[in-house]
Design an enzyme around this catalytic site. Structure first.
Site, PDB file in Angstrom:
ATOM      1  N   ASN A  73       0.868  -1.176   0.000  1.00 18.08           N
ATOM      2  CA  ASN A  73       0.000   0.000   0.000  1.00 18.08           C
ATOM      3  C   ASN A  73       0.905   1.225   0.000  1.00 18.08           C
ATOM      4  O   ASN A  73       1.636   1.458   0.966  1.00 18.08           O
ATOM      5  CB  ASN A  73      -0.899   0.031   1.232  1.00 18.08           C
ATOM      6  CG  ASN A  73      -1.888  -1.119   1.245  1.00 18.08           C
ATOM      7  OD1 ASN A  73      -2.396  -1.531   0.211  1.00 18.08           O
ATOM      8  ND2 ASN A  73      -2.146  -1.666   2.422  1.00 18.08           N
ATOM      9  N   HIS A  86       7.822   0.217   1.953  1.00 11.70           N
ATOM     10  CA  HIS A  86       7.769  -1.147   2.472  1.00 11.70           C
ATOM     11  C   HIS A  86       6.588  -1.890   1.869  1.00 11.70           C
ATOM     12  O   HIS A  86       5.714  -1.298   1.231  1.00 11.70           O
ATOM     13  CB  HIS A  86       7.616  -1.133   3.998  1.00 11.70           C
ATOM     14  CG  HIS A  86       6.301  -0.610   4.468  1.00 11.70           C
ATOM     15  ND1 HIS A  86       6.000   0.737   4.501  1.00 11.70           N
ATOM     16  CD2 HIS A  86       5.178  -1.246   4.908  1.00 11.70           C
ATOM     17  CE1 HIS A  86       4.774   0.920   4.946  1.00 11.70           C
ATOM     18  NE2 HIS A  86       4.240  -0.270   5.188  1.00 11.70           N
ATOM     19  N   GLN A  88       3.935  -5.545   2.765  1.00 10.05           N
ATOM     20  CA  GLN A  88       3.497  -6.475   3.791  1.00 10.05           C
ATOM     21  C   GLN A  88       3.344  -7.859   3.188  1.00 10.05           C
ATOM     22  O   GLN A  88       3.119  -8.008   1.978  1.00 10.05           O
ATOM     23  CB  GLN A  88       2.175  -6.027   4.407  1.00 10.05           C
ATOM     24  CG  GLN A  88       2.248  -4.681   5.103  1.00 10.05           C
ATOM     25  CD  GLN A  88       0.922  -4.282   5.731  1.00 10.05           C
ATOM     26  OE1 GLN A  88       0.362  -5.009   6.552  1.00 10.05           O
ATOM     27  NE2 GLN A  88       0.420  -3.125   5.345  1.00 10.05           N
ATOM     28  N   HIS A 219       1.163 -13.266 -11.664  1.00  8.77           N
ATOM     29  CA  HIS A 219       0.899 -11.902 -12.118  1.00  8.77           C
ATOM     30  C   HIS A 219       0.865 -10.955 -10.922  1.00  8.77           C
ATOM     31  O   HIS A 219       0.660 -11.377  -9.781  1.00  8.77           O
ATOM     32  CB  HIS A 219      -0.419 -11.809 -12.892  1.00  8.77           C
ATOM     33  CG  HIS A 219      -1.621 -12.218 -12.095  1.00  8.77           C
ATOM     34  ND1 HIS A 219      -1.970 -13.544 -11.890  1.00  8.77           N
ATOM     35  CD2 HIS A 219      -2.563 -11.485 -11.450  1.00  8.77           C
ATOM     36  CE1 HIS A 219      -3.071 -13.611 -11.165  1.00  8.77           C
ATOM     37  NE2 HIS A 219      -3.452 -12.375 -10.874  1.00  8.77           N
ATOM     38  N   LYS A 234     -10.407   8.905  -7.599  1.00  9.88           N
ATOM     39  CA  LYS A 234     -11.645   8.258  -8.015  1.00  9.88           C
ATOM     40  C   LYS A 234     -12.260   7.557  -6.804  1.00  9.88           C
ATOM     41  O   LYS A 234     -11.574   6.836  -6.085  1.00  9.88           O
ATOM     42  CB  LYS A 234     -11.390   7.233  -9.113  1.00  9.88           C
ATOM     43  CG  LYS A 234     -12.642   6.463  -9.523  1.00  9.88           C
ATOM     44  CD  LYS A 234     -12.356   5.442 -10.591  1.00  9.88           C
ATOM     45  CE  LYS A 234     -13.588   4.606 -10.907  1.00  9.88           C
ATOM     46  NZ  LYS A 234     -14.687   5.392 -11.500  1.00  9.88           N
ATOM     47  N   PHE A 235     -13.538   7.761  -6.586  1.00  4.82           N
ATOM     48  CA  PHE A 235     -14.246   7.097  -5.502  1.00  4.82           C
ATOM     49  C   PHE A 235     -15.219   6.076  -6.077  1.00  4.82           C
ATOM     50  O   PHE A 235     -15.921   6.348  -7.054  1.00  4.82           O
ATOM     51  CB  PHE A 235     -15.010   8.115  -4.645  1.00  4.82           C
ATOM     52  CG  PHE A 235     -14.119   9.006  -3.835  1.00  4.82           C
ATOM     53  CD1 PHE A 235     -13.649   8.612  -2.594  1.00  4.82           C
ATOM     54  CD2 PHE A 235     -13.731  10.248  -4.322  1.00  4.82           C
ATOM     55  CE1 PHE A 235     -12.818   9.437  -1.849  1.00  4.82           C
ATOM     56  CE2 PHE A 235     -12.905  11.081  -3.579  1.00  4.82           C
ATOM     57  CZ  PHE A 235     -12.449  10.668  -2.339  1.00  4.82           C
ATOM     58  N   TYR A 239     -23.660   4.093  -7.746  1.00  6.92           N
ATOM     59  CA  TYR A 239     -23.927   3.015  -8.700  1.00  6.92           C
ATOM     60  C   TYR A 239     -22.824   1.970  -8.693  1.00  6.92           C
ATOM     61  O   TYR A 239     -23.083   0.774  -8.814  1.00  6.92           O
ATOM     62  CB  TYR A 239     -24.094   3.611 -10.101  1.00  6.92           C
ATOM     63  CG  TYR A 239     -24.538   2.599 -11.148  1.00  6.92           C
ATOM     64  CD1 TYR A 239     -25.877   2.359 -11.372  1.00  6.92           C
ATOM     65  CD2 TYR A 239     -23.593   1.899 -11.894  1.00  6.92           C
ATOM     66  CE1 TYR A 239     -26.283   1.431 -12.321  1.00  6.92           C
ATOM     67  CE2 TYR A 239     -23.992   0.969 -12.846  1.00  6.92           C
ATOM     68  CZ  TYR A 239     -25.338   0.737 -13.055  1.00  6.92           C
ATOM     69  OH  TYR A 239     -25.734  -0.186 -13.988  1.00  6.92           O
TER      70      TYR A 239
END
Length: 271
Positions: A73, A86, A88, A219, A234-235, A239
């Site tokens: 992340n 880093h 995880q 992959h 972008k959220f 919809y």
């Protein structure tokens, strides 16, 4: 549960409320002693040490656990609380939901077509050359036809590889080149440390680590949230949460934007 935790048994309270024990372990792996060096700013030999340690961790944890998930992340917008570059590594005694669906879909395709789905997809993208972002001797990075996030990418080896530790020396060296190019293009898009969540997926390990899983193709998936600038995210709402995801630009447009960016990182080009 961590190894050695007591077995709490299985829940039989109601057929709609089912639970079973799960064991696993979590690790954090730093990429470099310097906290300001992300992967695209690291030298290729430094990235190679990261690649080799990924293989070591998957091999070690894969002796005991069915699934070993390496993931990163990157950036505060992705919930990363530690600025030091880093990743995880979470290992579990069970197959998580998303890899489980991927396993089933790849197996179904293999049984119907006699070839790995993603390997056929590699050949299709190499032929069409519409969604390719990075192309090296052994690797291909594309904005997949089914991408949900604006600049989502899929990174795959050109040959059939089931698990990360199966990569050859030359494929590992070339992976460093491919990742550096891809992540540099991400950063160059809006001249920022481009946030994303990424992870590697390959054939199951643990009791299946020596099993031939010909339907699986190794992959990596990259899910970056940025849309139009370094500050516009972008959220997935409305919809998209209730019905179906919607793309803000086509996969071909996203690939073209990334592909046309320079391979030299913007922080290095200004020196």
């Amino acid at each position: 549960m961590p190894p050695g935790a007591p077995d709490l048994g299985e829940s039989g309270e109601h057929h709609l409320l089912r639970a079973a024990k799960a064991q696993g372990t979590c690790r954090v792996m730093c990429f470099h002693p310097r906290s300001d060096l992300t992967l695209p700013l690291m030298a290729l030999p430094e990235i190679r040490r990261v690649v080799d340690e990924w293989a070591n961790q998957i091999t070690e944890l894969g002796r005991s656990y069915l699934w070993v998930q390496v993931f990163e992340n990157r950036g505060k917008v992705m919930g990363c609380s530690n600025p030091h570059p880093h990743c995880q590594i979470w290992a579990s005694s069970f197959m998580p939901n998303e890899p489980g669906r991927s396993d089933a879909n790849q197996l179904k395709y293999y049984e119907e077509h006699g070839a790995p789905l993603l390997l056929d997809y590699v050949q299709l993208e190499l032929k069409k050359k519409e969604r390719i972002v990075v192309e090296t001797e052994h690797w291909l990075a594309v904005v997949p036809f089914w991408a949900v996030w604006p600049f989502e990418t899929l990174l795959m080896p050109r040959r059939h590889v089931q698990r990360f530790p199966d990569l050859t020396d030359s494929e590992r060296d070339d992976l460093c080149v491919a990742m550096k190019q891809l992540l540099t293009k991400y950063d160059n898009l809006y001249e920022c440390s481009f946030p994303y969540s990424m992870g590697w997926q390959g054939a199951p390990t643990g009791p299946q680590r020596d099993k031939d899983c010909p339907h699986w193709q190794l992959h990596a998936l990259y899910f970056p949230p940025l849309l139009r600038s370094a500050t516009v995210k972008k959220f997935m709402v409305g919809y998209e949460m209730l019905c179906q995801s919607q793309r803000d630009l086509t996969a071909e447009q996203a690939a073209a934007k990334l592909r046309e960016l320079p391979d030299l990182h913007y922080k290095l080009s200004s020196n």
